[in-house]
Scaffold this motif. Sequence first.
Motif, PDB file in Angstrom:
ATOM      1  N   MET A   1       0.857  -1.198   0.000  1.00  0.00           N
ATOM      2  CA  MET A   1       0.000   0.000   0.000  1.00  0.00           C
ATOM      3  C   MET A   1       0.886   1.239   0.000  1.00  0.00           C
ATOM      4  N   PRO A   2       0.612   2.193  -0.859  1.00  0.00           N
ATOM      5  CA  PRO A   2       1.414   3.414  -0.892  1.00  0.00           C
ATOM      6  C   PRO A   2       1.262   4.224   0.387  1.00  0.00           C
ATOM      7  N   ARG A   3       2.231   5.050   0.658  1.00  0.00           N
ATOM      8  CA  ARG A   3       2.203   5.934   1.821  1.00  0.00           C
ATOM      9  C   ARG A   3       1.359   7.163   1.474  1.00  0.00           C
ATOM     10  N   ILE A   4       0.386   7.472   2.318  1.00  0.00           N
ATOM     11  CA  ILE A   4      -0.567   8.551   2.031  1.00  0.00           C
ATOM     12  C   ILE A   4      -0.534   9.599   3.133  1.00  0.00           C
ATOM     13  N   ASN A   5      -0.478  10.854   2.737  1.00  0.00           N
ATOM     14  CA  ASN A   5      -0.663  11.980   3.645  1.00  0.00           C
ATOM     15  C   ASN A   5      -1.925  12.725   3.228  1.00  0.00           C
ATOM     16  N   VAL A   6      -2.647  13.240   4.198  1.00  0.00           N
ATOM     17  CA  VAL A   6      -3.843  14.034   3.942  1.00  0.00           C
ATOM     18  C   VAL A   6      -3.554  15.483   4.348  1.00  0.00           C
ATOM     19  N   ILE A   7      -3.875  16.419   3.459  1.00  0.00           N
ATOM     20  CA  ILE A   7      -3.689  17.840   3.750  1.00  0.00           C
ATOM     21  C   ILE A   7      -5.059  18.520   3.790  1.00  0.00           C
ATOM     22  N   ILE A   8      -5.339  19.203   4.908  1.00  0.00           N
ATOM     23  CA  ILE A   8      -6.623  19.878   5.089  1.00  0.00           C
ATOM     24  C   ILE A   8      -6.374  21.353   5.384  1.00  0.00           C
ATOM     25  N   PRO A   9      -6.581  22.241   4.409  1.00  0.00           N
ATOM     26  CA  PRO A   9      -6.515  23.682   4.698  1.00  0.00           C
ATOM     27  C   PRO A   9      -7.709  24.048   5.570  1.00  0.00           C
ATOM     28  N   ALA A  10      -7.484  24.844   6.605  1.00  0.00           N
ATOM     29  CA  ALA A  10      -8.587  25.139   7.519  1.00  0.00           C
ATOM     30  C   ALA A  10      -8.547  26.587   7.988  1.00  0.00           C
ATOM     31  N   TYR A  11      -9.655  27.265   7.797  1.00  0.00           N
ATOM     32  CA  TYR A  11      -9.807  28.646   8.275  1.00  0.00           C
ATOM     33  C   TYR A  11     -11.097  28.730   9.078  1.00  0.00           C
ATOM     34  N   ASN A  12     -10.968  28.904  10.375  1.00  0.00           N
ATOM     35  CA  ASN A  12     -12.124  29.008  11.277  1.00  0.00           C
ATOM     36  C   ASN A  12     -13.085  27.825  11.126  1.00  0.00           C
ATOM     37  N   GLU A  13     -12.532  26.612  11.298  1.00  0.00           N
ATOM     38  CA  GLU A  13     -13.332  25.398  11.202  1.00  0.00           C
ATOM     39  C   GLU A  13     -13.390  24.678  12.551  1.00  0.00           C
ATOM     40  N   GLU A  14     -13.419  25.444  13.623  1.00  0.00           N
ATOM     41  CA  GLU A  14     -13.455  24.875  14.980  1.00  0.00           C
ATOM     42  C   GLU A  14     -14.611  23.885  15.168  1.00  0.00           C
ATOM     43  N   ARG A  15     -15.759  24.191  14.581  1.00  0.00           N
ATOM     44  CA  ARG A  15     -16.956  23.360  14.786  1.00  0.00           C
ATOM     45  C   ARG A  15     -16.934  22.062  13.980  1.00  0.00           C
ATOM     46  N   SER A  16     -16.149  22.022  12.924  1.00  0.00           N
ATOM     47  CA  SER A  16     -16.220  20.879  12.013  1.00  0.00           C
ATOM     48  C   SER A  16     -14.959  20.020  11.944  1.00  0.00           C
ATOM     49  N   ILE A  17     -13.804  20.584  12.269  1.00  0.00           N
ATOM     50  CA  ILE A  17     -12.550  19.901  11.964  1.00  0.00           C
ATOM     51  C   ILE A  17     -12.418  18.554  12.682  1.00  0.00           C
ATOM     52  N   ALA A  18     -12.897  18.449  13.912  1.00  0.00           N
ATOM     53  CA  ALA A  18     -12.808  17.170  14.620  1.00  0.00           C
ATOM     54  C   ALA A  18     -13.649  16.104  13.924  1.00  0.00           C
ATOM     55  N   LYS A  19     -14.818  16.487  13.412  1.00  0.00           N
ATOM     56  CA  LYS A  19     -15.668  15.536  12.694  1.00  0.00           C
ATOM     57  C   LYS A  19     -14.966  15.024  11.441  1.00  0.00           C
ATOM     58  N   VAL A  20     -14.289  15.928  10.734  1.00  0.00           N
ATOM     59  CA  VAL A  20     -13.551  15.538   9.530  1.00  0.00           C
ATOM     60  C   VAL A  20     -12.458  14.532   9.882  1.00  0.00           C
ATOM     61  N   LEU A  21     -11.695  14.844  10.891  1.00  0.00           N
ATOM     62  CA  LEU A  21     -10.575  13.981  11.279  1.00  0.00           C
ATOM     63  C   LEU A  21     -11.053  12.621  11.771  1.00  0.00           C
ATOM     64  N   GLN A  22     -12.142  12.600  12.520  1.00  0.00           N
ATOM     65  CA  GLN A  22     -12.664  11.340  13.042  1.00  0.00           C
ATOM     66  C   GLN A  22     -13.232  10.450  11.948  1.00  0.00           C
ATOM     67  N   ALA A  23     -13.627  11.047  10.825  1.00  0.00           N
ATOM     68  CA  ALA A  23     -14.233  10.279   9.730  1.00  0.00           C
ATOM     69  C   ALA A  23     -13.205   9.689   8.765  1.00  0.00           C
ATOM     70  N   ILE A  24     -11.947  10.066   8.900  1.00  0.00           N
ATOM     71  CA  ILE A  24     -10.905   9.485   8.039  1.00  0.00           C
ATOM     72  C   ILE A  24     -10.699   8.031   8.446  1.00  0.00           C
ATOM     73  N   PRO A  25     -10.765   7.089   7.518  1.00  0.00           N
ATOM     74  CA  PRO A  25     -10.644   5.668   7.876  1.00  0.00           C
ATOM     75  C   PRO A  25      -9.367   5.376   8.661  1.00  0.00           C
ATOM     76  N   ALA A  26      -9.507   4.596   9.701  1.00  0.00           N
ATOM     77  CA  ALA A  26      -8.371   4.248  10.559  1.00  0.00           C
ATOM     78  C   ALA A  26      -7.290   3.549   9.751  1.00  0.00           C
ATOM     79  N   GLY A  27      -6.055   4.014   9.906  1.00  0.00           N
ATOM     80  CA  GLY A  27      -4.926   3.386   9.228  1.00  0.00           C
ATOM     81  C   GLY A  27      -4.768   3.761   7.773  1.00  0.00           C
ATOM     82  N   PHE A  28      -5.667   4.595   7.251  1.00  0.00           N
ATOM     83  CA  PHE A  28      -5.602   4.939   5.832  1.00  0.00           C
ATOM     84  C   PHE A  28      -4.423   5.854   5.533  1.00  0.00           C
TER      85      PHE A  28
END
Length: 230
Positions: A1-28
């Motif tokens: 499996m290739p090595r993958i990094n995820v990049i998330i630009p974020a500006y004032n996303e306090e309310r949503s950013i944790a939901k985004v991070l928690q939804a990324i598949p474990a180990g992906f």
Amino acid sequence: MPRINVIIPAYNEERSIAKVLQAIPAGFAEEVIVVNNNSSDRTAEVAAAAGATVLEEPTPGYGNACLKGIAYAAAKPATGRPDIIVFLDGDFSDYPEEMPQLVQPIVEGQAEMVIGSRALGKRAAGAMLPQQIFGNWLATSLLRLFYSARFTDLGPFRAIKLDTLLALSMRDRTYGWTVEMQAKAARQKIRYTEVPVTYRKRIGTSKVSGTVKGTVMAGYKIILTIFKYL
């Protein structure tokens, strides 16, 4: 499996950013990088608490945040350097669960870049404003006319091989980032494809399409970028 990094630009996303991070598949992803783009809220703190690597980019601009994340990933030693970069927004409008489908054409050697197309996928009612839908249609029509590129969307949810991304020599620092990548990919004959993705209403108000000024500036910059790289 290739090595993958995820990049998330974020500006004032306090309310949503944790939901985004928690939804990324474990180990992906080997590393998830949130680039805090001059936020005035607790975006950085919340992202760090959710397990992301947080970079600071104080100069506003979507492209600035993306460039910061790319520079960080590219500077890693060879043993830790990612093969694929996945980009998505921090507003929870994209479905991080769909990342495996997004990168599959790259993993299978069918493409070097994959755009997650909201036009081909399912959109929740009201998830995209009329000006977004029209803007995407206009931009992709111009890309087809001038670059013979068959894109249906400029969606931010996308995956690309790191070496391919670096070869594109990305420059845009604001609204033209996504279309610059697609125009350059078409011009350089990069193998690309699209996969349908699901899209929901974002948490909070869009900093671009949610204001008249943002909509006008983004539209102007996107069209200017298309002609710039002809």
